[in-house]
Design a protein around this motif. Structure first.
Motif, short mmCIF file in Angstrom:
data_model
loop_
_atom_site.label_atom_id
_atom_site.label_comp_id
_atom_site.label_asym_id
_atom_site.label_seq_id
_atom_site.Cartn_x
_atom_site.Cartn_y
_atom_site.Cartn_z
N LYS A 87 0.85 -1.35 0.05
CA LYS A 87 -0.09 0.17 0.06
C LYS A 87 0.75 1.29 0.05
O LYS A 87 2.10 1.05 0.21
CB LYS A 87 -1.02 -0.03 1.38
CG LYS A 87 -1.74 -1.19 1.09
CD LYS A 87 -2.69 -1.14 2.32
CE LYS A 87 -3.56 -2.43 2.43
NZ LYS A 87 -4.40 -2.55 3.67
N LYS A 88 0.18 2.45 -0.11
CA LYS A 88 0.90 3.55 -0.39
C LYS A 88 1.78 3.96 0.80
O LYS A 88 2.71 4.73 0.76
CB LYS A 88 -0.05 4.61 -0.50
CG LYS A 88 -0.74 4.76 -2.21
CD LYS A 88 -1.48 6.00 -2.45
CE LYS A 88 -1.93 6.08 -3.68
NZ LYS A 88 -1.04 6.38 -4.69
N ASN A 89 1.35 3.51 2.08
CA ASN A 89 2.18 3.88 3.42
C ASN A 89 3.38 2.86 3.87
O ASN A 89 4.04 3.10 4.54
CB ASN A 89 1.52 4.14 4.60
CG ASN A 89 0.60 2.40 4.82
OD1 ASN A 89 0.56 1.70 3.94
ND2 ASN A 89 -0.06 2.52 5.92
N PHE A 93 6.87 1.36 -1.56
CA PHE A 93 5.63 1.89 -2.45
C PHE A 93 6.16 2.70 -3.45
O PHE A 93 5.81 2.52 -4.65
CB PHE A 93 4.35 2.15 -1.74
CG PHE A 93 3.30 2.57 -2.56
CD1 PHE A 93 2.47 1.49 -3.22
CD2 PHE A 93 3.31 3.79 -3.47
CE1 PHE A 93 1.41 1.41 -4.16
CE2 PHE A 93 2.11 3.82 -4.22
CZ PHE A 93 1.25 2.90 -4.63
N LEU A 94 6.86 3.69 -3.03
CA LEU A 94 6.96 4.99 -4.02
C LEU A 94 7.90 4.39 -5.12
O LEU A 94 7.81 4.83 -6.33
CB LEU A 94 7.66 6.13 -3.26
CG LEU A 94 6.70 6.76 -2.67
CD1 LEU A 94 7.35 8.03 -1.73
CD2 LEU A 94 5.61 7.26 -3.14
N GLU A 97 6.23 2.15 -7.30
CA GLU A 97 5.15 2.99 -8.14
C GLU A 97 5.77 3.39 -9.23
O GLU A 97 5.48 3.61 -10.41
CB GLU A 97 4.53 4.07 -7.28
CG GLU A 97 3.50 4.80 -7.94
CD GLU A 97 3.12 5.89 -7.05
OE1 GLU A 97 1.79 6.22 -7.12
OE2 GLU A 97 3.66 6.61 -6.23
N THR A 101 4.68 2.98 -12.91
CA THR A 101 4.25 4.16 -13.66
C THR A 101 4.89 4.47 -15.09
O THR A 101 4.37 4.85 -15.78
CB THR A 101 4.19 5.35 -12.77
OG1 THR A 101 3.16 5.10 -11.53
CG2 THR A 101 3.73 6.54 -13.59
N ILE A 111 -3.68 1.84 -7.09
CA ILE A 111 -3.59 2.30 -5.62
C ILE A 111 -2.67 1.20 -4.72
O ILE A 111 -2.35 1.66 -3.80
CB ILE A 111 -4.82 2.70 -4.99
CG1 ILE A 111 -5.81 1.63 -4.98
CG2 ILE A 111 -5.59 3.86 -5.46
CD1 ILE A 111 -7.09 1.61 -3.98
N THR A 112 -2.59 0.23 -5.29
CA THR A 112 -1.71 -1.00 -4.69
C THR A 112 -0.90 -1.59 -5.47
O THR A 112 -1.29 -1.51 -6.73
CB THR A 112 -2.69 -2.01 -3.85
OG1 THR A 112 -3.60 -2.64 -4.58
CG2 THR A 112 -3.43 -1.18 -2.66
#
Length: 150
Positions: A87-89, A93-94, A97, A101, A111-112
């Protein structure tokens, strides 16, 4: 278990992977995933674009199987491992992502992320290579192009 250069090559040449999950009631689910790649040395990451059943099953049973092939060469790999929903937290994740992306060009929001830590890797090869060992990859590509009309 670490990913080899060969496995990474086939990930890079595969358009889709197929993710198999199982529910708590032992009902299997297999679904195609378009945005996936390797992460660090021992994981596969998949953008959760439209995968509610896969996510639900992973929350109930973390054991998964993933397969991918180069459709023209007709070789690839099956990977078994332990999945988690990032998850984002999550601290990773970053970084994940950013990688995913770049693959989507920002056109598919997610979002996950599904992260699979690899436990086992097994090659997949078309039966023709086994039945006719003289078959070359070039011949297999030509045969596949005819079969797929490309």
């Amino acid at each position: 278990m670490e990913l080899t250069k060969e496995v990474k090559k086939y990930i890079d040449h595969s358009v889709l992977c197929w993710l198999a999950t199982v529910s708590v009631k032992n009902i299997p689910n297999v679904s195609p995933k378009e945005i996936f790649t390797y992460f660090k040395t021992n994981a596969i990451i998949i953008a959760n674009i439209a995968s509610p059943q896969s996510v639900k099953n992973i929350k109930e049973n973390k054991n998964v199987c993933l397969s991918f092939i180069d459709i023209l060469v007709q070789k690839g790999f099956q990977i078994k491992g332990i999945a988690e929903i990032v998850k984002k937290n999550d601290p990773e994740f970053l970084e994940m992502e950013r990688i995913l992306t770049a693959m989507t060009g920002g056109k598919f929001p997610f979002i996950t992320i599904i992260k699979i830590t690899i436990e086992n890797v097994k090659p997949i090869i078309a039966p023709k290579y086994i039945l006719y060992p003289e078959t070359t990859e070039k011949q297999q590509i030509e045969s596949a192009k005819k079969a797929y009309k490309i």
